[in-house]
Design a protein around this motif. Structure first.
Motif, short mmCIF file in Angstrom:
data_model
loop_
_atom_site.label_atom_id
_atom_site.label_comp_id
_atom_site.label_asym_id
_atom_site.label_seq_id
_atom_site.Cartn_x
_atom_site.Cartn_y
_atom_site.Cartn_z
N LYS A 204 0.84 -1.21 0.00
CA LYS A 204 0.00 0.00 0.00
C LYS A 204 0.87 1.25 0.00
CE LYS A 204 -4.42 -1.24 2.19
NZ LYS A 204 -5.34 -0.89 3.29
N ASP A 205 1.87 1.27 0.87
CA ASP A 205 2.77 2.42 0.95
C ASP A 205 3.52 2.63 -0.35
OD1 ASP A 205 1.96 2.82 3.58
OD2 ASP A 205 3.68 1.76 4.45
N ARG A 206 3.91 1.54 -0.99
CA ARG A 206 4.64 1.65 -2.26
C ARG A 206 3.75 2.25 -3.34
NH1 ARG A 206 5.08 -0.34 -7.14
NH2 ARG A 206 3.25 -1.66 -6.86
N ILE A 207 2.51 1.78 -3.43
CA ILE A 207 1.60 2.29 -4.44
C ILE A 207 1.34 3.78 -4.23
CG2 ILE A 207 -0.77 2.17 -5.29
CD1 ILE A 207 -0.71 -0.83 -4.72
N VAL A 208 1.08 4.17 -2.98
CA VAL A 208 0.83 5.57 -2.68
C VAL A 208 2.05 6.43 -3.00
CG1 VAL A 208 0.36 7.21 -0.82
CG2 VAL A 208 -0.95 5.09 -0.97
N SER A 209 3.23 5.92 -2.69
CA SER A 209 4.46 6.65 -3.02
C SER A 209 4.59 6.84 -4.53
CB SER A 209 5.67 5.88 -2.47
OG SER A 209 6.88 6.53 -2.81
N ALA A 210 4.27 5.80 -5.29
CA ALA A 210 4.32 5.92 -6.76
C ALA A 210 3.30 6.92 -7.25
CB ALA A 210 4.08 4.55 -7.39
N PHE A 211 2.10 6.91 -6.67
CA PHE A 211 1.07 7.86 -7.06
C PHE A 211 1.51 9.29 -6.76
CE2 PHE A 211 -2.83 4.81 -6.70
CZ PHE A 211 -2.39 4.16 -7.84
N ARG A 212 2.07 9.51 -5.57
CA ARG A 212 2.48 10.86 -5.18
C ARG A 212 3.66 11.35 -6.01
NH1 ARG A 212 0.86 12.99 -0.24
NH2 ARG A 212 2.94 13.84 0.17
N ASN A 213 4.46 10.44 -6.52
CA ASN A 213 5.54 10.83 -7.42
C ASN A 213 5.05 11.12 -8.82
OD1 ASN A 213 7.71 10.76 -5.63
ND2 ASN A 213 8.05 8.57 -5.93
N ASN A 214 3.76 10.92 -9.03
CA ASN A 214 3.16 11.22 -10.34
C ASN A 214 1.95 12.14 -10.20
OD1 ASN A 214 4.37 9.35 -12.71
ND2 ASN A 214 4.44 8.23 -10.75
N GLY A 215 2.05 13.05 -9.23
CA GLY A 215 1.07 14.12 -9.14
C GLY A 215 -0.11 13.89 -8.21
N GLN A 324 6.82 13.59 -4.91
CA GLN A 324 7.23 13.50 -3.51
C GLN A 324 8.74 13.32 -3.37
OE1 GLN A 324 5.13 13.86 -0.71
NE2 GLN A 324 7.15 14.02 0.24
N SER A 325 9.34 12.59 -4.29
CA SER A 325 10.79 12.38 -4.21
C SER A 325 11.54 13.70 -4.35
CB SER A 325 11.25 11.39 -5.29
OG SER A 325 10.70 10.11 -5.06
N SER A 326 11.04 14.59 -5.21
CA SER A 326 11.68 15.90 -5.37
C SER A 326 11.55 16.73 -4.11
CB SER A 326 11.03 16.64 -6.55
OG SER A 326 11.24 15.95 -7.77
N VAL A 327 10.40 16.62 -3.46
CA VAL A 327 10.19 17.33 -2.19
C VAL A 327 11.15 16.81 -1.14
CG1 VAL A 327 8.56 17.77 -0.33
CG2 VAL A 327 7.79 17.84 -2.71
N ASP A 328 11.25 15.49 -1.01
CA ASP A 328 12.14 14.89 -0.02
C ASP A 328 13.59 15.28 -0.27
OD1 ASP A 328 9.91 13.69 1.07
OD2 ASP A 328 10.26 11.75 0.09
N GLN A 329 13.99 15.31 -1.53
CA GLN A 329 15.37 15.67 -1.86
C GLN A 329 15.63 17.14 -1.54
OE1 GLN A 329 17.90 13.50 -3.02
NE2 GLN A 329 19.04 15.29 -2.32
N THR A 330 14.63 17.99 -1.77
CA THR A 330 14.77 19.41 -1.43
C THR A 330 14.98 19.60 0.06
OG1 THR A 330 13.40 20.07 -3.32
CG2 THR A 330 13.63 21.66 -1.51
N LEU A 331 14.19 18.91 0.86
CA LEU A 331 14.34 19.00 2.31
C LEU A 331 15.72 18.50 2.75
CD1 LEU A 331 10.84 17.79 3.55
CD2 LEU A 331 11.82 20.07 3.84
N THR A 332 16.15 17.40 2.15
CA THR A 332 17.48 16.86 2.47
C THR A 332 18.57 17.86 2.13
OG1 THR A 332 16.73 14.58 2.11
CG2 THR A 332 19.10 14.99 2.01
#
Length: 394
Positions: A204-215, A324-332
């Motif tokens: 479930k977490d993987r699917i949601v992560s993929a969805f959030r990485n695509n808008g 979401q990955s871009s957001v996480d990388q920005t925070l990092t």
């Protein structure tokens, strides 16, 4: 001095001999003396089995009085805590008696406080979470020489594990369906694997992560449901993965980054300057600059960090699809600059209409406290007539 020491040793020895570890147990209670080695039946040595058995044993383990190194089965032969408890529990709690009891007494661990029946139910549920739908755990109380002491023997019956016979994703939304198929190599669920609720959660977490990485910014794990059929084929599970019927419209909508506002604070205790309120929160900023869709507000006479230095750490920009990955990388990246004591990021939808596809970004940055230092530099003259520089930092 030696005589006094000998008297103390004799008193302690008499205390240990005279005191029992069960004299003051409540009526009907027995002292728990640990777990006998747990027996596991039906092992096959698979990785999934090892994880399941480890969790089951952890649920059953409970330390007795005087446990050695945290063991649930090994006890120290010197039960000082129990001896002190039984010697002083019924004496007035004052002076030396109070100090002894509070400092050294150990409350007896009883069979009822361990609650083996409840623990076996929890352990059985853990087995089922790992696909051992017909597994179970039971226990036996083992009497000791002292009739008021008992050990617990647990038997773990695994049974045959259930495996995934088939896994099917049924997302009617074309965008979501394409994302799932594009990322299927990263799935936690595979045909032939052992059933596991942990992997169901991970998927479930993987699917949601993929969805959030695509808008799909607003998609959540609880919008995904599982339906499992374990009746058609013995020890096999047919799994269906579907979206919930009540997924809100905005959760299925792709969003894009809009304007970005950055607020840089000199410290958490800023009190001077122009005050304004935003979201009901008092804020103080002296000036701001605007760069297209980027606004930077700051405290002080001048901006404490060049805008380009901040902007080069951003991995997203206006009108880019939310990722979401871009957001996480920005925070990092912002944290790695090591100049901010606090970094916060929040998103707000541009409006609440059904046509809105834009979310604005707010980033709050608090500058780290700088170390104030003064350097002293001078010349010094030594007794050997040598002259040289002397420096110090305060």
């Amino acid at each position: 001095m030696k005589t006094l020491r000998h008297i103390i040793y004799i008193c302690i020895a008499r205390l240990f001999v005279a005191c029992s570890t069960t004299d003051h147990l409540p009526e009907g209670e027995n002292l728990y003396t640990g777990v006998k080695k747990m027996k596991v039946h039906g092992q096959k040595g698979t990785p999934a089995e090892d994880v399941a058995v480890t969790e089951v044993k952890a649920a059953l383990a409970y330390k007795p009085n005087g446990s050695l190194l945290g063991s649930s089965s090994k006890r120290s032969p010197l039960q000082l805590g129990l001896w002190i408890y039984n010697a002083y529990v019924d004496k007035p709690r004052k002076g030396f008696n109070k100090w002894m009891f509070n400092s050294f007494a150990g409350t007896p661990v009883t069979i009822s406080s361990v609650s083996p029946e409840t623990r076996t139910k929890v352990a059985t549920n853990i087995l089922q979470n790992y696909g051992y739908f017909r597994g179970n755990v039971d226990y036996t109380l083992i009497d000791q020489k002292n009739p008021r002491k008992q050990r617990i023997a647990y038997d773990i019956h695994l049974g045959e594990p259930y495996l995934y016979d088939s896994i099917r994703y049924a997302f009617r939304d074309s965008i979501q369906d394409s994302i799932i198929h594009a990322t299927e190599k990263e799935a936690y669920l595979h045909q032939g694997d052992q059933f596991s609720t942990l992997n169901l959660t991970n998927e479930k977490d993987r699917i949601v992560s993929a969805f959030r990485n695509n808008g799909l910014y607003y998609y959540r794990p609880d919008y995904i449901n599982y339906f499992a059929d374990s009746t058609n084929i013995p020890y096999r599970v047919k799994l269906l993965v579907v979206p919930d019927l009540d997924v809100p419209d905005y959760a299925s909508r792709q969003f894009y980054f809009g304007n970005t506002s950055v607020y840089i604070r000199k410290s958490r205790t800023r009190t001077a300057g122009q005050r304004r309120r935003r979201n009901g929160e008092s804020e103080v900023f002296d000036d701001s600059i605007q760069r297209r869709r980027l606004k930077i507000a700051y405290q002080g006479d001048k901006i404490p960090i060049a805008p380009r230095v901040v902007m080069k750490n951003f991995k997203f920009h206006s009108r880019q699809m939310f990722n979401q990955s871009s957001v996480d990388q920005t925070l990092t990246n912002l944290h790695r600059m090591d100049i901010f004591s606090n970094v916060r990021l929040a998103f707000t939808p541009r409006d609440t209409t059904s046509l809105n596809d834009t979310i604005d970004t707010r980033i709050d940055l608090t500058m780290d406290q700088l170390i104030d230092a003064e350097c002293d530099f001078s010349f010094t003259h030594k007794s050997n007539s040598q002259i040289g520089p002397a420096g110090g930092i305060t």
